[in-house]
Design an enzyme around this catalytic site. Sequence first.
Site, PDB file in Angstrom:
ATOM      1  N   GLU A 189     -29.089 -25.238 -30.491  1.00  0.00           N
ATOM      2  CA  GLU A 189     -28.847 -25.466 -29.057  1.00  0.00           C
ATOM      3  C   GLU A 189     -30.094 -26.052 -28.385  1.00  0.00           C
ATOM      4  OE1 GLU A 189     -26.502 -22.629 -26.544  1.00  0.00           O
ATOM      5  OE2 GLU A 189     -28.473 -22.311 -25.633  1.00  0.00           O
ATOM      6  N   TYR A 220     -25.561 -26.771 -19.953  1.00  0.00           N
ATOM      7  CA  TYR A 220     -25.256 -27.400 -18.661  1.00  0.00           C
ATOM      8  C   TYR A 220     -25.818 -26.505 -17.578  1.00  0.00           C
ATOM      9  CZ  TYR A 220     -22.048 -29.910 -15.471  1.00  0.00           C
ATOM     10  OH  TYR A 220     -21.482 -30.686 -14.490  1.00  0.00           O
ATOM     11  N   ALA A 222     -26.499 -24.459 -14.242  1.00  0.00           N
ATOM     12  CA  ALA A 222     -25.565 -23.814 -13.316  1.00  0.00           C
ATOM     13  C   ALA A 222     -25.264 -24.750 -12.156  1.00  0.00           C
ATOM     14  CB  ALA A 222     -26.171 -22.519 -12.807  1.00  0.00           C
ATOM     15  N   ARG A 247     -16.869 -21.158 -17.573  1.00  0.00           N
ATOM     16  CA  ARG A 247     -16.774 -20.959 -16.133  1.00  0.00           C
ATOM     17  C   ARG A 247     -18.142 -21.151 -15.489  1.00  0.00           C
ATOM     18  NH1 ARG A 247     -16.464 -15.097 -13.612  1.00  0.00           N
ATOM     19  NH2 ARG A 247     -18.639 -15.308 -14.230  1.00  0.00           N
ATOM     20  N   ASP A 261     -21.889 -18.936 -14.357  1.00  0.00           N
ATOM     21  CA  ASP A 261     -22.108 -17.754 -13.509  1.00  0.00           C
ATOM     22  C   ASP A 261     -21.801 -18.125 -12.057  1.00  0.00           C
ATOM     23  OD1 ASP A 261     -22.797 -15.968 -15.515  1.00  0.00           O
ATOM     24  OD2 ASP A 261     -24.837 -16.771 -15.604  1.00  0.00           O
ATOM     25  N   TYR A 311     -17.608 -12.923 -26.190  1.00  0.00           N
ATOM     26  CA  TYR A 311     -18.639 -11.901 -25.960  1.00  0.00           C
ATOM     27  C   TYR A 311     -18.350 -10.684 -26.829  1.00  0.00           C
ATOM     28  CZ  TYR A 311     -19.367 -15.031 -22.075  1.00  0.00           C
ATOM     29  OH  TYR A 311     -19.593 -16.165 -21.341  1.00  0.00           O
ATOM     30  N   HIS A 332     -17.697  -9.301 -21.822  1.00  0.00           N
ATOM     31  CA  HIS A 332     -18.444 -10.004 -20.770  1.00  0.00           C
ATOM     32  C   HIS A 332     -18.894  -8.980 -19.726  1.00  0.00           C
ATOM     33  CE1 HIS A 332     -18.872 -12.574 -17.112  1.00  0.00           C
ATOM     34  NE2 HIS A 332     -19.462 -13.360 -17.987  1.00  0.00           N
ATOM     35  N   LYS A 339      -7.655 -18.024 -23.193  1.00  0.00           N
ATOM     36  CA  LYS A 339      -8.433 -19.261 -23.372  1.00  0.00           C
ATOM     37  C   LYS A 339      -7.940 -19.999 -24.620  1.00  0.00           C
ATOM     38  CE  LYS A 339     -12.921 -17.603 -22.716  1.00  0.00           C
ATOM     39  NZ  LYS A 339     -14.326 -17.678 -22.274  1.00  0.00           N
TER      40      LYS A 339
HETATM   41  P1  FAD Z   1     -14.481 -16.856 -18.379  1.00  0.00           P
HETATM   42  O1  FAD Z   1     -13.913 -16.965 -19.739  1.00  0.00           O
HETATM   43  O2  FAD Z   1     -13.742 -17.500 -17.271  1.00  0.00           O
HETATM   44  O3  FAD Z   1     -14.684 -15.302 -18.070  1.00  0.00           O
HETATM   45  C1  FAD Z   1     -15.448 -14.878 -16.948  1.00  0.00           C
HETATM   46  C2  FAD Z   1     -15.051 -13.457 -16.568  1.00  0.00           C
HETATM   47  O4  FAD Z   1     -13.742 -13.453 -16.018  1.00  0.00           O
HETATM   48  C3  FAD Z   1     -15.005 -12.477 -17.743  1.00  0.00           C
HETATM   49  O5  FAD Z   1     -15.415 -11.214 -17.278  1.00  0.00           O
HETATM   50  C4  FAD Z   1     -13.532 -12.454 -18.130  1.00  0.00           C
HETATM   51  O6  FAD Z   1     -13.173 -11.223 -18.751  1.00  0.00           O
HETATM   52  C5  FAD Z   1     -12.856 -12.644 -16.784  1.00  0.00           C
HETATM   53  N1  FAD Z   1     -11.594 -13.398 -16.846  1.00  0.00           N
HETATM   54  C6  FAD Z   1     -11.322 -14.463 -17.626  1.00  0.00           C
HETATM   55  N2  FAD Z   1     -10.060 -14.893 -17.385  1.00  0.00           N
HETATM   56  C7  FAD Z   1      -9.552 -14.103 -16.408  1.00  0.00           C
HETATM   57  C8  FAD Z   1      -8.298 -14.055 -15.731  1.00  0.00           C
HETATM   58  N3  FAD Z   1      -7.296 -14.899 -16.030  1.00  0.00           N
HETATM   59  N4  FAD Z   1      -8.113 -13.094 -14.776  1.00  0.00           N
HETATM   60  C9  FAD Z   1      -9.108 -12.207 -14.473  1.00  0.00           C
HETATM   61  N5  FAD Z   1     -10.304 -12.200 -15.100  1.00  0.00           N
HETATM   62  C10 FAD Z   1     -10.529 -13.135 -16.062  1.00  0.00           C
HETATM   63  N6  FAD Z   1     -23.705 -20.892 -18.582  1.00  0.00           N
HETATM   64  C11 FAD Z   1     -24.110 -22.050 -17.998  1.00  0.00           C
HETATM   65  O7  FAD Z   1     -24.294 -22.100 -16.774  1.00  0.00           O
HETATM   66  N7  FAD Z   1     -24.353 -23.168 -18.756  1.00  0.00           N
HETATM   67  C12 FAD Z   1     -24.167 -23.196 -20.091  1.00  0.00           C
HETATM   68  O8  FAD Z   1     -24.390 -24.221 -20.740  1.00  0.00           O
HETATM   69  C13 FAD Z   1     -23.724 -22.000 -20.744  1.00  0.00           C
HETATM   70  N8  FAD Z   1     -23.508 -21.953 -22.089  1.00  0.00           N
HETATM   71  C14 FAD Z   1     -23.019 -20.808 -22.668  1.00  0.00           C
HETATM   72  C15 FAD Z   1     -22.756 -20.810 -24.044  1.00  0.00           C
HETATM   73  C16 FAD Z   1     -22.273 -19.662 -24.675  1.00  0.00           C
HETATM   74  C17 FAD Z   1     -21.967 -19.684 -26.153  1.00  0.00           C
HETATM   75  C18 FAD Z   1     -22.074 -18.466 -23.914  1.00  0.00           C
HETATM   76  C19 FAD Z   1     -21.609 -17.214 -24.606  1.00  0.00           C
HETATM   77  C20 FAD Z   1     -22.343 -18.458 -22.546  1.00  0.00           C
HETATM   78  C21 FAD Z   1     -22.802 -19.628 -21.902  1.00  0.00           C
HETATM   79  N9  FAD Z   1     -23.053 -19.665 -20.525  1.00  0.00           N
HETATM   80  C22 FAD Z   1     -23.495 -20.836 -19.926  1.00  0.00           C
HETATM   81  C23 FAD Z   1     -22.878 -18.469 -19.705  1.00  0.00           C
HETATM   82  C24 FAD Z   1     -21.464 -18.364 -19.090  1.00  0.00           C
HETATM   83  O9  FAD Z   1     -21.261 -19.435 -18.198  1.00  0.00           O
HETATM   84  C25 FAD Z   1     -21.359 -17.020 -18.361  1.00  0.00           C
HETATM   85  O10 FAD Z   1     -21.381 -15.970 -19.279  1.00  0.00           O
HETATM   86  C26 FAD Z   1     -20.223 -16.879 -17.356  1.00  0.00           C
HETATM   87  O11 FAD Z   1     -20.457 -15.707 -16.585  1.00  0.00           O
HETATM   88  C27 FAD Z   1     -18.839 -16.721 -18.008  1.00  0.00           C
HETATM   89  O12 FAD Z   1     -18.390 -17.900 -18.499  1.00  0.00           O
HETATM   90  P2  FAD Z   1     -17.045 -17.939 -19.399  1.00  0.00           P
HETATM   91  O13 FAD Z   1     -16.765 -19.347 -19.684  1.00  0.00           O
HETATM   92  O14 FAD Z   1     -17.115 -16.990 -20.528  1.00  0.00           O
HETATM   93  O15 FAD Z   1     -15.978 -17.400 -18.300  1.00  0.00           O
END
Ligand code: FAD
Length: 289
Positions: free
Chosen positions: A17, A49, A51, A107, A109, A145, A149, A165
């Site tokens: 990465e 990417y 935030a 998504r 943060d 996670y 998460h 997803k």
């Molecule tokens: P989601 O999958 O949308 O989940 C977010 C939260 O919402 C979780 O608690 C989930 O349980 C809950 N949720 C999901 N779907 C629903 C639903 N339908 N209804 C209610 N609740 C729901 N961040 C960055 O800014 N840039 C990056 O490049 C980046 N790279 C990453 C790479 C990896 C491998 C990982 C593990 C994380 C990365 N992150 C990055 C961090 C990530 O953006 C955060 O952890 C963020 O808080 C969650 O993103 P997600 O895509 O997992 O969200």
Amino acid sequence: MKIIDLLNQNKITLSCEIFPPKPDVSLDHIHAVIQGISTLCPDFISVTYGAGGSTSKRTLEIAQEVQEEHGIPALAHLTCVASSRIQIDHTLRTLQEHNIKNVLALRGDIPEGHTPTSPWDFQYAYQLIEEIKTHGDFCVGAACYPEGHVECPSKERDIDYLKQKVESGCDFLTSQMFFDNTVFYQFLYRTLAKGIRVPIVAGIMPVTNSSQIRRICQLSGTVLPARFKAIVERFADHPDAMQQAGIAYATEQIIDLIANGVNAIHLYTMNKPEIARKITENLSDILQA
Ligand code: FAD
């Protein structure tokens, strides 16, 4: 090349990465990082990417350099929270124009004080996955996670959302870092029980200094096993020793994963090619096995 095709080859893959520097910092150093990591011949390189899209242009530039100058498939991360559909649409078109076929759909943060203003706004990664899939031929990854998460009240519900997803079209998953392989194996069992069948790439972070550890635990809620804590307590004030121990710990984790049938390993390289190099040297024969 699409990452899903690499992962389906039933061979060990190692990916790395890179994170772009902030917009006001020169790209000079990152060229050296890309060069250093590329010489290790990883199967693909992911590019994070910033935030809210703060480094989005740079994610594209770096991904392009990785593919065009080094011939290594790039995985461009993309976050959707606080982005409009028009912005996402524009980014996806730009990725397509530059032949970047692999996207990690996140998504991101949620920025402080942010509230979605329209039902069209993205709230979760699955909505971004659905959107990307309407744009044609992308290979889409998503985050998972092993410890759940941080925002989700239960691991069970987190897995339900993970399934959503996958059902939205995600081709593979990459895990958050973990320091206890048992946690990852238990997570794999839970995903299988839920019927999640896409490849899951194991995310390994070589922890080589003590400030890194504090930040990781604050941000991700990752649990540190006693064996790891003992290493940190003993070596935190000895930077060279801490680095050596962190590399050894990550190497051991990877050997155990591969021995137990986990073929896809992702190194959170933190823009440190020399650390990644030491790990790949430790694994030189193992990665060919
Ligand atoms: P989601 O999958 O949308 O989940 C977010 C939260 O919402 C979780 O608690 C989930 O349980 C809950 N949720 C999901 N779907 C629903 C639903 N339908 N209804 C209610 N609740 C729901 N961040 C960055 O800014 N840039 C990056 O490049 C980046 N790279 C990453 C790479 C990896 C491998 C990982 C593990 C994380 C990365 N992150 C990055 C961090 C990530 O953006 C955060 O952890 C963020 O808080 C969650 O993103 P997600 O895509 O997992 O969200």
